[in-house]
Write a protein that holds these residues in place. Structure first.
Motif, PDB file in Angstrom:
ATOM      1  N   ALA A 118       0.826  -1.218   0.000  1.00  0.00           N
ATOM      2  CA  ALA A 118       0.000   0.000   0.000  1.00  0.00           C
ATOM      3  C   ALA A 118       0.858   1.264   0.000  1.00  0.00           C
ATOM      4  N   SER A 119       2.118   1.124   0.428  1.00  0.00           N
ATOM      5  CA  SER A 119       2.987   2.303   0.530  1.00  0.00           C
ATOM      6  C   SER A 119       3.724   2.606  -0.775  1.00  0.00           C
ATOM      7  N   LEU A 120       3.578   1.733  -1.774  1.00  0.00           N
ATOM      8  CA  LEU A 120       4.412   1.875  -2.975  1.00  0.00           C
ATOM      9  C   LEU A 120       3.805   2.860  -3.983  1.00  0.00           C
ATOM     10  N   PRO A 121       4.659   3.477  -4.776  1.00  0.00           N
ATOM     11  CA  PRO A 121       4.162   4.441  -5.774  1.00  0.00           C
ATOM     12  C   PRO A 121       3.411   3.755  -6.914  1.00  0.00           C
ATOM     13  N   GLU A 122       2.783   4.564  -7.739  1.00  0.00           N
ATOM     14  CA  GLU A 122       2.015   4.072  -8.882  1.00  0.00           C
ATOM     15  C   GLU A 122       2.892   3.214  -9.819  1.00  0.00           C
ATOM     16  N   HIS A 123       4.070   3.720 -10.146  1.00  0.00           N
ATOM     17  CA  HIS A 123       5.045   2.939 -10.909  1.00  0.00           C
ATOM     18  C   HIS A 123       5.934   2.198  -9.925  1.00  0.00           C
ATOM     19  N   ALA A 124       5.904   0.887  -9.950  1.00  0.00           N
ATOM     20  CA  ALA A 124       6.735   0.155  -8.986  1.00  0.00           C
ATOM     21  C   ALA A 124       7.094  -1.217  -9.540  1.00  0.00           C
ATOM     22  N   THR A 125       8.319  -1.638  -9.250  1.00  0.00           N
ATOM     23  CA  THR A 125       8.781  -2.980  -9.608  1.00  0.00           C
ATOM     24  C   THR A 125       9.149  -3.694  -8.315  1.00  0.00           C
ATOM     25  N   ILE A 126       8.552  -4.849  -8.120  1.00  0.00           N
ATOM     26  CA  ILE A 126       8.863  -5.594  -6.902  1.00  0.00           C
ATOM     27  C   ILE A 126       9.277  -7.026  -7.252  1.00  0.00           C
ATOM     28  N   LEU A 127       9.896  -7.678  -6.287  1.00  0.00           N
ATOM     29  CA  LEU A 127      10.271  -9.087  -6.419  1.00  0.00           C
ATOM     30  C   LEU A 127       9.467  -9.895  -5.416  1.00  0.00           C
ATOM     31  N   VAL A 128       9.057 -11.081  -5.808  1.00  0.00           N
ATOM     32  CA  VAL A 128       8.378 -12.004  -4.900  1.00  0.00           C
ATOM     33  C   VAL A 128       9.168 -13.309  -4.915  1.00  0.00           C
ATOM     34  N   LEU A 129       9.700 -13.701  -3.752  1.00  0.00           N
ATOM     35  CA  LEU A 129      10.583 -14.869  -3.665  1.00  0.00           C
ATOM     36  C   LEU A 129       9.874 -16.045  -3.017  1.00  0.00           C
ATOM     37  N   GLY A 130       9.888 -17.178  -3.672  1.00  0.00           N
ATOM     38  CA  GLY A 130       9.284 -18.387  -3.128  1.00  0.00           C
ATOM     39  C   GLY A 130      10.331 -19.466  -2.912  1.00  0.00           C
ATOM     40  N   GLY A 131      10.571 -19.823  -1.673  1.00  0.00           N
ATOM     41  CA  GLY A 131      11.476 -20.935  -1.373  1.00  0.00           C
ATOM     42  C   GLY A 131      12.935 -20.673  -1.660  1.00  0.00           C
ATOM     43  N   ILE A 132      13.372 -19.431  -1.544  1.00  0.00           N
ATOM     44  CA  ILE A 132      14.805 -19.142  -1.736  1.00  0.00           C
ATOM     45  C   ILE A 132      15.469 -19.280  -0.368  1.00  0.00           C
ATOM     46  N   ALA A 171      18.751  -3.592  -5.023  1.00  0.00           N
ATOM     47  CA  ALA A 171      19.220  -2.236  -4.708  1.00  0.00           C
ATOM     48  C   ALA A 171      19.852  -1.587  -5.924  1.00  0.00           C
ATOM     49  N   ALA A 172      20.634  -2.364  -6.674  1.00  0.00           N
ATOM     50  CA  ALA A 172      21.321  -1.801  -7.843  1.00  0.00           C
ATOM     51  C   ALA A 172      20.319  -1.259  -8.868  1.00  0.00           C
ATOM     52  N   PHE A 173      19.212  -1.955  -9.038  1.00  0.00           N
ATOM     53  CA  PHE A 173      18.234  -1.527 -10.039  1.00  0.00           C
ATOM     54  C   PHE A 173      17.064  -0.762  -9.418  1.00  0.00           C
ATOM     55  N   GLY A 174      17.172  -0.438  -8.133  1.00  0.00           N
ATOM     56  CA  GLY A 174      16.139   0.381  -7.507  1.00  0.00           C
ATOM     57  C   GLY A 174      14.781  -0.294  -7.414  1.00  0.00           C
ATOM     58  N   ALA A 175      14.749  -1.606  -7.195  1.00  0.00           N
ATOM     59  CA  ALA A 175      13.469  -2.278  -6.978  1.00  0.00           C
ATOM     60  C   ALA A 175      12.787  -1.640  -5.766  1.00  0.00           C
ATOM     61  N   ASP A 176      11.456  -1.579  -5.801  1.00  0.00           N
ATOM     62  CA  ASP A 176      10.725  -0.865  -4.759  1.00  0.00           C
ATOM     63  C   ASP A 176      10.475  -1.704  -3.512  1.00  0.00           C
ATOM     64  N   ALA A 177      10.407  -3.004  -3.663  1.00  0.00           N
ATOM     65  CA  ALA A 177      10.148  -3.869  -2.506  1.00  0.00           C
ATOM     66  C   ALA A 177      10.434  -5.316  -2.873  1.00  0.00           C
ATOM     67  N   ALA A 218       3.442  -0.878 -15.674  1.00  0.00           N
ATOM     68  CA  ALA A 218       3.981   0.048 -14.668  1.00  0.00           C
ATOM     69  C   ALA A 218       4.135  -0.614 -13.297  1.00  0.00           C
ATOM     70  N   ARG A 219       3.180  -1.480 -12.954  1.00  0.00           N
ATOM     71  CA  ARG A 219       3.308  -2.214 -11.678  1.00  0.00           C
ATOM     72  C   ARG A 219       3.608  -3.681 -11.982  1.00  0.00           C
ATOM     73  N   THR A 220       4.863  -4.022 -11.854  1.00  0.00           N
ATOM     74  CA  THR A 220       5.299  -5.383 -12.192  1.00  0.00           C
ATOM     75  C   THR A 220       5.866  -6.084 -10.965  1.00  0.00           C
ATOM     76  N   ALA A 221       5.420  -7.320 -10.775  1.00  0.00           N
ATOM     77  CA  ALA A 221       5.973  -8.168  -9.711  1.00  0.00           C
ATOM     78  C   ALA A 221       6.700  -9.339 -10.364  1.00  0.00           C
ATOM     79  N   LEU A 222       8.012  -9.404 -10.166  1.00  0.00           N
ATOM     80  CA  LEU A 222       8.806 -10.515 -10.705  1.00  0.00           C
ATOM     81  C   LEU A 222       8.803 -11.651  -9.692  1.00  0.00           C
ATOM     82  N   LEU A 223       8.344 -12.816 -10.095  1.00  0.00           N
ATOM     83  CA  LEU A 223       8.269 -13.983  -9.204  1.00  0.00           C
ATOM     84  C   LEU A 223       9.435 -14.921  -9.474  1.00  0.00           C
ATOM     85  N   LEU A 224      10.143 -15.295  -8.402  1.00  0.00           N
ATOM     86  CA  LEU A 224      11.310 -16.174  -8.531  1.00  0.00           C
ATOM     87  C   LEU A 224      11.195 -17.344  -7.568  1.00  0.00           C
ATOM     88  N   GLY A 225      11.450 -18.543  -8.070  1.00  0.00           N
ATOM     89  CA  GLY A 225      11.475 -19.727  -7.215  1.00  0.00           C
ATOM     90  C   GLY A 225      12.889 -20.254  -7.082  1.00  0.00           C
TER      91      GLY A 225
END
Lengths: 270, 270
Positions: free
Chosen positions: A116-130, A144-150, A216-223
């Motif tokens: 809820a705190s993230l801006p309109e344009h935001a890229t986040i990562l979602v990690l499963g089982g890392i 951090a290098a690419f400025g991911a939002d969360a 604009a709002r993308t969540a990258l999912l990684l397993g």
């Protein structure tokens, strides 16, 4: 600049928090985490660090050399200075480059509050089982290098504030907001509820990463390397693949995260 | 499938090559290198490995579990089997998962010979001053994953056949042809002479990586984290940058190699 507090004995109560710190017993206990070494401390003492640093502990031999670093620290930060022999005893492991700090993690936010705190344009990562500290650390370095939002981590993933994960992240774990806990299915629910498009990285992905046009709002999912994400998660996501050569299907998951973050942020920057 | 040769004593002359192997003393001496662990051995015993494996040494306790692996090995490969106590003595360090092999590197090719052997369409890496084993290993892992045709390493870079570099490469160091030696300036001369376009990765690069259109023969130049490539090298190359966020300019060099290789190979595949 903080003044230095000399410590001459292992039993000095002021350094009790440093007694026998190890990966396992510190994280999650008393809400503390460990910061080691010059490079990470540089981040930890800067405004980029989201957490409060409670104190530093350094080897006498390092005191002068670390003045430029300490100049950034608040005046009231306790900085303990001890001979190497005392350091070796109190920590139970060799201090990386003679410099250690203890941070206070505070309350971890839940995924909803963070999203809820993230801006309109935001890229986040979602990690499963890392579960691997190096991989989680490497992912936070790239985030951090690419400025991911969360970053959201499921229950099975390891804590980004483990000592080794912080070190491998070169401080990225202190910078990028994260939330932990819950099953990956739950995290996907929350991500969708907040208007993010889930892009799941998998060798069987339907679109080559380079051809994907992340919204604009993308969540990258990684397993995890090996098992990857569950099929039911991929069915609810757009799937993208990083094409590889022949049968050497062996990209490290942190490297895959870096490749995907580069693509998404470069497309967004256009 | 090779038959197993039981070894009961540290002093058995057949396992002399395994005595006191360490990072430093083995590489470059007698042209041997060390392969450790199941995952790397899987590559080492496959046709993807460019080198001859001289023998294996395994713990008795592993013998049955490794049958599927050994089934790929030539019948005349000596496979020594010893109790863990003997293993601990002969190698001077704990054997990773009870499995070790010795390879013979043969003659390293020179850069010209290697470049002359490459196809019309080829992507290569040129490394300048990459002294860290993890980074060289990580670069070879990515080079293998994306099917890079060759890697050239200057004198200052470390040997891809160091024990740790091979392990981190997950066997990629055994697969991707490489040549070592000479100054980076010399390597750039040779690369240009063979019709490659040099693309130097640097934070100050004139073109964002995502906008570059690498030609059929592309040489990606990478320098050490921190100092990077010398200015005189960048002046003779096209320079590309991986745009990063704010002041956290801290992409790992192997990750940067992975990002660049992904871009070049994905563009070539179109």
């Amino acid at each position: 600049m903080p003044y230095l507090i000399p410590i001459s004995s292992f039993d000095d109560p002021r350094i009790e928090p440093y007694h026998a710190i190890r990966e396992r017993d510190l994280v999650g206990r008393a809400g503390r985490f460990i910061v080691e070494g010059r490079t990470v401390m540089d981040v930890a003492l800067s405004p980029r660090n989201r957490f409060r640093i409670g104190s530093l502990l350094m080897a006498e031999s390092r005191a002068g050399a670390l003045d430029p670093l300490l100049a950034q620290a608040p005046d009231d930060l306790p900085v303990y200075v001890a001979p190497q022999s005392v350091l070796d005893g109190i920590t139970g492991f060799h201090i990386h480059r003679g410099l250690l700090g203890i941070g206070n993690r505070g309350e971890d936010p839940d995924a909803d509050t963070l999203l809820a705190s993230l801006p309109e344009h935001a890229t986040i990562l979602v990690l499963g089982g890392i579960t691997n500290h190096d991989n989680v650390g490497g992912i936070f370095r790239n985030a951090a290098a690419f400025g991911a939002d969360a970053v959201l981590l499921d229950t099975a993933s390891c804590d980004p504030l483990y000592r080794k994960a912080i070190r491998v992240s070169v401080g990225g774990a202190l910078m990028v907001p994260f939330a932990r806990g819950g099953a990956i299915d739950h995290l996907l629910d929350r991500v969708l509820a907040h208007g993010f498009t889930p892009l799941a990285l998998t060798p069987a992905g339907s679109t080559p990463l380079i051809d994907s046009r992340p919204p604009a709002r993308t969540a990258l999912l990684l397993g995890a390397e090996g098992p990857g994400l569950p099929a039911r998660i991929m069915e609810r996501s757009l799937t993208v693949r990083i094409p590889m050569s022949g049968d050497f299907d062996s990209l490290n998951v942190a490297t895959a995260a870096g490749i995907a973050l580069h693509h998404v942020t470069a497309i967004h920057a256009r």
